[in-house]
Design a protein around this motif. Structure first.
Motif, PDB file in Angstrom:
ATOM      1  N   THR A 117      37.478  24.703  46.219  1.00 47.24           N
ATOM      2  CA  THR A 117      37.020  25.973  45.980  1.00 47.24           C
ATOM      3  C   THR A 117      37.929  27.132  44.521  1.00 47.24           C
ATOM      4  N   PHE A 118      36.275  27.892  44.477  1.00 43.05           N
ATOM      5  CA  PHE A 118      36.660  28.146  43.340  1.00 43.05           C
ATOM      6  C   PHE A 118      36.878  30.080  44.058  1.00 43.05           C
ATOM      7  N   THR A 119      38.211  30.885  43.783  1.00 44.73           N
ATOM      8  CA  THR A 119      38.872  31.596  44.187  1.00 44.73           C
ATOM      9  C   THR A 119      39.075  32.905  43.702  1.00 44.73           C
ATOM     10  N   ILE A 120      38.138  33.604  44.009  1.00 48.20           N
ATOM     11  CA  ILE A 120      38.591  34.553  42.478  1.00 48.20           C
ATOM     12  C   ILE A 120      39.374  35.496  43.452  1.00 48.20           C
ATOM     13  N   ASP A 121      40.623  35.773  42.367  1.00 45.50           N
ATOM     14  CA  ASP A 121      41.536  36.769  42.887  1.00 45.50           C
ATOM     15  C   ASP A 121      42.068  37.835  42.205  1.00 45.50           C
ATOM     16  N   ASN A 122      41.546  39.132  41.758  1.00 47.24           N
ATOM     17  CA  ASN A 122      41.939  39.752  40.873  1.00 47.24           C
ATOM     18  C   ASN A 122      42.059  41.807  40.946  1.00 47.24           C
ATOM     19  N   GLY A 123      43.008  42.040  41.475  1.00 45.59           N
ATOM     20  CA  GLY A 123      42.793  43.591  42.048  1.00 45.59           C
ATOM     21  C   GLY A 123      41.972  43.676  43.668  1.00 45.59           C
ATOM     22  N   LYS A 124      41.965  44.815  43.576  1.00 42.08           N
ATOM     23  CA  LYS A 124      41.767  44.869  45.349  1.00 42.08           C
ATOM     24  C   LYS A 124      40.149  44.476  45.569  1.00 42.08           C
ATOM     25  N   VAL A 125      38.973  44.652  44.391  1.00 45.62           N
ATOM     26  CA  VAL A 125      37.687  44.462  44.661  1.00 45.62           C
ATOM     27  C   VAL A 125      36.902  43.104  43.700  1.00 45.62           C
ATOM     28  N   ASN A 126      38.456  42.543  43.291  1.00 46.63           N
ATOM     29  CA  ASN A 126      38.031  41.043  42.503  1.00 46.63           C
ATOM     30  C   ASN A 126      36.965  41.190  41.206  1.00 46.63           C
ATOM     31  N   VAL A 127      37.712  42.192  40.082  1.00 43.86           N
ATOM     32  CA  VAL A 127      36.779  42.078  39.313  1.00 43.86           C
ATOM     33  C   VAL A 127      37.250  41.245  38.423  1.00 43.86           C
ATOM     34  N   PHE A 128      35.537  40.378  37.576  1.00 43.12           N
ATOM     35  CA  PHE A 128      35.975  40.092  36.704  1.00 43.12           C
ATOM     36  C   PHE A 128      36.033  40.391  35.436  1.00 43.12           C
ATOM     37  N   THR A 129      37.159  39.851  34.239  1.00 45.14           N
ATOM     38  CA  THR A 129      37.973  40.265  33.095  1.00 45.14           C
ATOM     39  C   THR A 129      36.818  39.124  32.287  1.00 45.14           C
ATOM     40  N   PRO A 130      36.990  39.404  30.703  1.00 46.71           N
ATOM     41  CA  PRO A 130      36.736  38.355  30.119  1.00 46.71           C
ATOM     42  C   PRO A 130      37.350  36.877  29.884  1.00 46.71           C
ATOM     43  N   ALA A 131      38.291  37.006  30.001  1.00 49.91           N
ATOM     44  CA  ALA A 131      39.095  36.234  30.324  1.00 49.91           C
ATOM     45  C   ALA A 131      38.777  35.112  31.365  1.00 49.91           C
TER      46      ALA A 131
END
Length: 266
Positions: free
Chosen positions: A13-27
């Protein structure tokens, strides 16, 4: 972690968890690349699920507020002319590791589980990294890039192969979102479930795939994806060749009989 990667049995499972709307950073693009590389390599893993953290959006795209390293004009030119756009001296740039993620060849299927926003790079990843997709009734899909002076999502994702051309142009040129009901009607997703059922549905799909012989799943995925860009006769020859190799390699129930079957009593 902004991007978590976990394994349970044969399912990753790949889970995106970055802030309220799960934006992607370069890292995070680099983290996803590394996770996908492990997913491809691990023989115990047969299928994946790509999702956002519970209750949050799947992914609203790239974090355009991320402060990137300051580059000299020459460094910026060298970084963006590089095939990978992220040389060690220049550091993370845009475009960057997402180019490597999008070009990675996968041999195992991934299921997308979408809640709330699935926009921009989030939708690009959904289209390029998943074979089956389930969403909640409050999910929204779109490419807002054109309003920021950017374009190309339609070419990268071949959106017109997934949805009718009129819908693809609506999403790409108007920059407007479509809801889950329309996404289902135009076959962008496979089904709609209540938010509390999202992961259970994705896991049920993943479990069904994991029960199949892995070589059969890999051949099906490989043949389907490659044949999309081949003339019919060439596609038939290619799929037939893969099938013959599969028959030779297969050692499960029914091996040596000329037919494959799940058990001796079938």
């Amino acid at each position: 972690m902004p991007l978590s990667y976990s394994k349970t049995g044969a399912i990753a499972t790949f889970t995106i968890d970055n802030g309220k709307v799960n934006v992607f950073t370069p890292a995070m693009h680099r983290e996803l690349f590394d996770a996908l590389a492990d997913f491809n390599r691990d023989p115990a893993i047969r299928v994946g699920i790509l999702t956002g953290s519970p209750g949050k959006s799947f992914c609203a795209g790239d974090d355009i507020r991320t402060v990137l390293p300051e580059l000299s004009p020459q460094e910026a030119l060298e970084a963006h002319l590089s095939p990978h756009c992220h040389d060690a001296r220049a550091g993370l740039t845009r475009p960057g590791w997402e180019q490597d993620v999008m070009r990675m060849r996968r041999v195992k299927p991934i299921i997308g589980a979408v809640d709330r926003y699935c926009l921009g790079q989030g939708l690009i990843y959904l289209l390029l990294l998943t074979e089956l997709r389930v969403a909640t009734e409050r999910a929204q899909f779109g490419f807002p890039e054109i309003t920021y002076g950017m374009g190309g999502a339609g070419a990268m994702t071949r959106l017109g192969r997934v949805v009718p051309q009129a819908v693809a142009m609506e999403m790409l040129l108007l920059g407007e979102r479509i809801g889950a009901a329309k996404a289902l009607a135009v076959h962008l997703i496979n089904g709609i479930v209540a938010p509390e059922r999202l992961m259970a549905e994705a896991q049920a799909m993943a479990s069904a795939i994991a029960k199949h012989p892995p070589v059969a799943v890999q051949v099906e995925l490989e043949a389907y994806n490659r044949a999309m860009d081949m003339p019919r006769e060439q596609a038939m020859d290619y799929a037939g060749t893969l099938f013959r190799f599969q028959r030779v390699a297969y050692d499960g129930p029914g091996a040596g009989t000329g037919f494959f079957r799940k058990s001796d009593d079938q």
